[in-house]
Write a protein that holds these residues in place. Structure first.
Motif, PDB file in Angstrom:
ATOM      1  N   MET A 539      32.860  33.787  29.284  1.00 13.31           N
ATOM      2  CA  MET A 539      33.327  35.056  28.727  1.00 13.31           C
ATOM      3  C   MET A 539      34.683  35.436  29.308  1.00 13.31           C
ATOM      4  O   MET A 539      34.956  35.177  30.480  1.00 13.31           O
ATOM      5  CB  MET A 539      32.276  36.128  28.959  1.00 13.31           C
ATOM      6  CG  MET A 539      30.935  35.668  28.391  1.00 13.31           C
ATOM      7  SD  MET A 539      29.645  36.840  28.549  1.00 13.31           S
ATOM      8  CE  MET A 539      29.690  37.652  27.001  1.00 13.31           C
ATOM      9  N   PRO A 540      35.493  36.075  28.501  1.00 18.70           N
ATOM     10  CA  PRO A 540      36.890  36.294  28.902  1.00 18.70           C
ATOM     11  C   PRO A 540      37.094  37.483  29.848  1.00 18.70           C
ATOM     12  O   PRO A 540      37.757  38.459  29.498  1.00 18.70           O
ATOM     13  CB  PRO A 540      37.587  36.533  27.555  1.00 18.70           C
ATOM     14  CG  PRO A 540      36.537  37.133  26.689  1.00 18.70           C
ATOM     15  CD  PRO A 540      35.222  36.591  27.135  1.00 18.70           C
ATOM     16  N   PHE A 541      36.549  37.397  31.046  1.00 22.53           N
ATOM     17  CA  PHE A 541      36.741  38.495  31.995  1.00 22.53           C
ATOM     18  C   PHE A 541      38.078  38.372  32.712  1.00 22.53           C
ATOM     19  O   PHE A 541      38.621  37.275  32.860  1.00 22.53           O
ATOM     20  CB  PHE A 541      35.598  38.509  33.026  1.00 22.53           C
ATOM     21  CG  PHE A 541      34.319  39.038  32.460  1.00 22.53           C
ATOM     22  CD1 PHE A 541      34.189  40.392  32.171  1.00 22.53           C
ATOM     23  CD2 PHE A 541      33.248  38.192  32.206  1.00 22.53           C
ATOM     24  CE1 PHE A 541      33.009  40.891  31.648  1.00 22.53           C
ATOM     25  CE2 PHE A 541      32.070  38.674  31.688  1.00 22.53           C
ATOM     26  CZ  PHE A 541      31.952  40.034  31.397  1.00 22.53           C
ATOM     27  N   ASP A 542      38.579  39.541  33.161  1.00 24.52           N
ATOM     28  CA  ASP A 542      39.838  39.565  33.894  1.00 24.52           C
ATOM     29  C   ASP A 542      39.599  39.985  35.333  1.00 24.52           C
ATOM     30  O   ASP A 542      40.370  39.667  36.224  1.00 24.52           O
ATOM     31  CB  ASP A 542      40.794  40.587  33.253  1.00 24.52           C
ATOM     32  CG  ASP A 542      40.968  40.319  31.776  1.00 24.52           C
ATOM     33  OD1 ASP A 542      41.809  39.489  31.435  1.00 24.52           O
ATOM     34  OD2 ASP A 542      40.211  40.912  30.961  1.00 24.52           O
ATOM     35  N   ILE A 543      38.530  40.777  35.500  1.00 25.70           N
ATOM     36  CA  ILE A 543      38.246  41.339  36.830  1.00 25.70           C
ATOM     37  C   ILE A 543      36.785  41.086  37.162  1.00 25.70           C
ATOM     38  O   ILE A 543      35.922  41.138  36.277  1.00 25.70           O
ATOM     39  CB  ILE A 543      38.524  42.873  36.834  1.00 25.70           C
ATOM     40  CG1 ILE A 543      40.015  43.134  36.605  1.00 25.70           C
ATOM     41  CG2 ILE A 543      38.054  43.522  38.129  1.00 25.70           C
ATOM     42  CD1 ILE A 543      40.374  44.602  36.468  1.00 25.70           C
ATOM     43  N   LEU A 544      36.530  40.870  38.419  1.00 28.36           N
ATOM     44  CA  LEU A 544      35.156  40.676  38.867  1.00 28.36           C
ATOM     45  C   LEU A 544      34.888  41.766  39.908  1.00 28.36           C
ATOM     46  O   LEU A 544      35.661  41.930  40.860  1.00 28.36           O
ATOM     47  CB  LEU A 544      35.095  39.287  39.476  1.00 28.36           C
ATOM     48  CG  LEU A 544      33.779  38.705  39.899  1.00 28.36           C
ATOM     49  CD1 LEU A 544      33.909  37.192  39.859  1.00 28.36           C
ATOM     50  CD2 LEU A 544      33.404  39.147  41.280  1.00 28.36           C
ATOM     51  N   LYS A 545      33.835  42.551  39.684  1.00 31.90           N
ATOM     52  CA  LYS A 545      33.547  43.632  40.633  1.00 31.90           C
ATOM     53  C   LYS A 545      32.346  43.260  41.475  1.00 31.90           C
ATOM     54  O   LYS A 545      31.240  43.115  40.958  1.00 31.90           O
ATOM     55  CB  LYS A 545      33.285  44.945  39.882  1.00 31.90           C
ATOM     56  CG  LYS A 545      34.498  45.470  39.144  1.00 31.90           C
ATOM     57  CD  LYS A 545      34.309  46.887  38.655  1.00 31.90           C
ATOM     58  CE  LYS A 545      34.561  47.900  39.744  1.00 31.90           C
ATOM     59  NZ  LYS A 545      34.665  49.268  39.202  1.00 31.90           N
ATOM     60  N   LEU A 546      32.590  43.102  42.771  1.00 32.54           N
ATOM     61  CA  LEU A 546      31.492  42.748  43.679  1.00 32.54           C
ATOM     62  C   LEU A 546      30.572  43.950  43.827  1.00 32.54           C
ATOM     63  O   LEU A 546      31.026  45.057  44.131  1.00 32.54           O
ATOM     64  CB  LEU A 546      32.054  42.398  45.057  1.00 32.54           C
ATOM     65  CG  LEU A 546      32.729  41.042  45.229  1.00 32.54           C
ATOM     66  CD1 LEU A 546      33.231  40.919  46.668  1.00 32.54           C
ATOM     67  CD2 LEU A 546      31.744  39.918  44.938  1.00 32.54           C
ATOM     68  N   ASP A 547      29.309  43.712  43.623  1.00 34.13           N
ATOM     69  CA  ASP A 547      28.368  44.824  43.701  1.00 34.13           C
ATOM     70  C   ASP A 547      28.290  45.380  45.122  1.00 34.13           C
ATOM     71  O   ASP A 547      28.512  44.664  46.102  1.00 34.13           O
ATOM     72  CB  ASP A 547      26.979  44.348  43.267  1.00 34.13           C
ATOM     73  CG  ASP A 547      26.014  45.492  43.226  1.00 34.13           C
ATOM     74  OD1 ASP A 547      26.217  46.374  42.374  1.00 34.13           O
ATOM     75  OD2 ASP A 547      25.093  45.540  44.056  1.00 34.13           O
ATOM     76  N   MET A 548      27.920  46.636  45.199  1.00 41.30           N
ATOM     77  CA  MET A 548      27.850  47.306  46.491  1.00 41.30           C
ATOM     78  C   MET A 548      26.859  46.599  47.436  1.00 41.30           C
ATOM     79  O   MET A 548      27.100  46.511  48.635  1.00 41.30           O
ATOM     80  CB  MET A 548      27.424  48.754  46.283  1.00 41.30           C
ATOM     81  CG  MET A 548      27.579  49.597  47.496  1.00 41.30           C
ATOM     82  SD  MET A 548      27.922  51.289  47.063  1.00 41.30           S
ATOM     83  CE  MET A 548      26.478  51.704  46.173  1.00 41.30           C
ATOM     84  N   ASP A 549      25.759  46.099  46.890  1.00 45.97           N
ATOM     85  CA  ASP A 549      24.758  45.405  47.731  1.00 45.97           C
ATOM     86  C   ASP A 549      25.407  44.214  48.426  1.00 45.97           C
ATOM     87  O   ASP A 549      25.158  43.939  49.601  1.00 45.97           O
ATOM     88  CB  ASP A 549      23.603  44.864  46.867  1.00 45.97           C
ATOM     89  CG  ASP A 549      22.709  45.981  46.388  1.00 45.97           C
ATOM     90  OD1 ASP A 549      22.937  47.139  46.834  1.00 45.97           O
ATOM     91  OD2 ASP A 549      21.810  45.713  45.566  1.00 45.97           O
ATOM     92  N   MET A 550      26.242  43.521  47.680  1.00 43.11           N
ATOM     93  CA  MET A 550      26.940  42.347  48.201  1.00 43.11           C
ATOM     94  C   MET A 550      27.913  42.789  49.294  1.00 43.11           C
ATOM     95  O   MET A 550      28.020  42.170  50.357  1.00 43.11           O
ATOM     96  CB  MET A 550      27.691  41.715  47.023  1.00 43.11           C
ATOM     97  CG  MET A 550      28.295  40.404  47.306  1.00 43.11           C
ATOM     98  SD  MET A 550      27.050  39.138  47.048  1.00 43.11           S
ATOM     99  CE  MET A 550      28.099  37.719  46.955  1.00 43.11           C
TER     100      MET A 550
END
Ligand code: C2E
Ligand code: MG
Ligand code: MG
Length: 628
Positions: A539-550
């Protein structure tokens, strides 16, 4: 002897009584009262006829006996009218209260009978026509009219609590009775009061109490009207009952035997009818409902049909069963059925076939119901607000973007957080309107002159998967951004990873169309739950948001550290930017800066802020970073 009219009335009432007794019917408290009134009416007309006989043959009888028989008839009339009042109020108060009120009414009836019996009565007979008159009869007319009017008035006093059909029937019944008494009062020789009573009974029978009205003839069981009456009475009397919904929809469709659904339902109902101690109702659609005072009886029937059809018709045996104990603790049948629908909508394929509704289910359902109404009202009153949480760029060392987070302001001015209403909005479909509103308010903000001076590159807007898979999503988003002349490149749409599992293809299609015109995408909550790296590949994502748990695990767990490091390398390779969410302390910030994470979002910098506060915050902070 003028007894022809009374005899007609007697035959009439006895026929009704026979019909009533022999028909299959739902046993209800108010039904029993109706049955007693039918008997009282029969006795009343018999005493009427007997009194005419006694008058006619008074030469051969003792005067006391004649007087007793005439007065007995008059007293029976009083009893009958009072019992009509007892019937009228039988379903507007709980049984216990009704018994108490009925006892008081019975005492009043006895007092009236006593007074009527005390006064003298005179007999008129001429040319075969007989009637009674004198103070005793006058008093009876007085009481009769007063009592009938009392019933009439009762239907107005309890206007809202008595069903309109019942009100209509009772008023008609009283009208016929009053007319009968009026005719008899004007022309003493026309003894039509007893007949009028019997006519009134016919009206009530056919309008309210006809047992046929409770039967579903097609399926040969009780119908939804009977269900509503049964549940209504149990709820009113707080009589515990168990309700079990057998829903055939899934099993029928899945086993590909749609054509004979009706036949199979009939067969199942016939089988269920063989169990004692349960009521079987055919409800709307493909639902059969069974009720009983206790769980055991219901379970016996449920287990019985599952065993019986296990081999011959597995689809039928597999019908989904939802069991509701303590059904009387709900306020209405409608509420119970809504809860059953809710339970059905939440079912998974792999759930047990028999699901017992738990207290938690009820709480969730009530929460959903309340939230759905609150969302609807908030949308209507424009109490939907968008808060902005600043996002810090570690490269430019200033706040370059923000995440738009929805809030509902309740009527008292407090805030409802999205964790409480987003899942409900997704379930009810209100998320589409809510999401549209958030995008609209975000665009409105971005189009304003103040926002321009902040130097924000873009704002992240959350997109629920319910929205993301919509066929019309592209057009809806375009309409909003065009309205405010916001460049698509200034909006980054966040999609939550876990939500993608269900609808990847539809979402991918929308993403490609939106990307073509300049929107960018972020994969939200990465690392939470089941992560699927294929989403990033496909899928054409531009940003990856690390979850708070991580983010939190990163500080206590070495493995999490290497995971973040790996994600960082991978993101670099894939040309993705990385945002760390939930940064709350200076130490956390420093660690992520060291790991070369592109953007930082968290309470360390700021909580999500109302728009004016956000503007102040960014102006102050970015001002500081420029001068620093
Ligand atoms: P999300 O998209 O992952 O948003 C981040 C959430 O983490 C926000 O909660 C934010 O206030 C919170 N947060 C940010 N920094 C910190 C921190 O340092 N510590 C802690 N404890 N929390 C932090 P919020 O605003 O309650 O939103 C919860 C979720 O509701 C969002 O998670 C998102 O999934 C959903 N949501 C919010 N607004 C919208 C919306 O407009 N549309 C849709 N579809 N979902 C929304
Ligand atoms: Mg988000
Ligand atoms: Mg998130």
């Amino acid at each position: 002897m003028n007894i022809a009219v009374q005899v007609c009335g007697l035959i009439n009432t006895i026929v009704l009584l026979i019909f009533y007794k022999s028909a299959r019917r739902l046993e209800l408290y108010k039904r029993r009262i109706f049955y007693y009134i039918l008997i009282i009416t029969v006795i009343d007309i018999i005493t009427d006829i007997l009194s005419v006989f006694a008058i006619h043959f008074r030469g051969n009888l003792s005067p006391v006996l004649v007087e007793i028989s005439c007065k007995l008839y008059l007293c029976m009339l009083i009893v009958q009218v009072w019992s009509a009042l007892i019937y009228t109020i039988s379903d507007i108060m709980p049984k216990q209260k009704h018994i108490m009120v009925s006892s008081v009414l019975a005492i009043l009836a006895i007092i009236e009978c006593f007074l009527v019996a005390k006064y003298p009565i005179y007999i008129f007979e001429n040319d075969g026509t007989v009637f009674t008159y004198g103070p005793c009869v006058k008093l009876l007319y007085f009481f009769g009219v007063v009592n009938l009017c009392a019933i009439w008035i009762t239907t107005f006093v309890f206007d809202k609590r008595i069903l309109s059909r019942r009100k209509y029937a009772v008023r008609l019944w009283m009208g016929i009775w009053l007319a009968g008494m009026a005719i008899q009062a004007i022309n003493n020789a026309l003894l039509v009061a007893g007949f009028a009573a019997s006519l009134g009974m016919m009206v009530v029978y056919f309008l309210l109490e006809n047992p046929e009205g409770n039967i579903d003839k097609q399926y040969n069981c009780l119908n939804s009207i009977a269900l509503s009456e049964y549940a209504g009475e149990c709820i009113l009397n707080e009589d515990p009952f168990v309700l079990c919904n057998i829903s055939m929809d899934d099993s029928m469709v899945h086993k590909g035997r749609n054509d004979d659904t009706e036949k199979r339902q009939r067969e199942l109902i016939t089988y269920l009818n063989t169990f004692n101690g349960i009521n079987v109702f055919k409800n709307f659609d493909k639902n059969i409902i069974i009720t009983s005072g206790g769980r055991d009886k219901v379970m016996e029937a449920v287990e019985g049909f599952r065993k019986r059809y296990m081999i011959s018709d597995p689809g039928l045996a597999d019908s989904k069963v939802i069991l509701l104990e303590d059904a009387h603790s709900f306020t209405s049948l409608e509420e119970i059925l809504r809860l059953i629908d809710y339970m059905k909508s939440r079912r998974n394929e792999d759930d047990e076939s028999i699901v017992t509704v738990t207290e938690k289910n009820v709480e969730d359902y009530e929460h959903r119901d309340m939230m759905r109404d609150e969302i609807r009202r908030a949308l209507h009153d424009d109490r939907v607000e968008v808060f902005l949480q600043p996002i810090y760029s570690t490269e430019s060392k200033r706040f370059t973007s923000a995440e738009a987070l929805v809030r509902i302001r309740n009527k008292d001015g407090g805030l409802i957080s999205p964790g409480l209403f987003i899942p409900v909005a997704e379930e009810t479909g209100q998320i589409n309107e809510l999401g549209r509103r958030v995008l609209e308010k975000t665009c409105e903000f971005m189009a304003g002159s103040e926002a321009e001076s902040l130097g924000l590159e873009y704002i992240e807007v959350n997109l629920s998967v319910v929205q993301a898979e919509r066929m019309t999503l592209f057009e809806e988003i375009m309409e909003t951004v065009k309205k405010y002349r916001v460049e698509p490149g200034r909006i980054n749409l966040e999609i939550t990873e876990s939500a993608l599992i269900q609808a990847k293809d539809a979402v991918l299609n929308n993403m490609n169309r939106l990307k073509d015109v300049g929107f960018t995408f972020a994969l939200d909550d990465f690392g939470k739950g089941e992560s699927n790296l294929m989403y990033l590949v496909e899928m054409p994502f531009d940003i990856l948001k690390l979850d708070m748990d991580m983010t939190k695990a990163f500080h206590v767990n070495d493995k999490a550290k290497s995971a973040v490091r790996t994600v960082r390398y991978m993101a670099d390779d894939m040309k993705l930017k990385v945002v760390a969410e939930g940064i709350e302390t200076r130490e956390e910030l420093d660690a992520f800066v060291e790991y070369d994470i592109d953007y930082i979002q968290g309470y360390h910098f700021s909580k999500p802020l109302p728009m004016p506060d956000f503007v102040r915050f960014i102006k102050k902070s970015n001002e500081g970073s420029r001068t620093a």
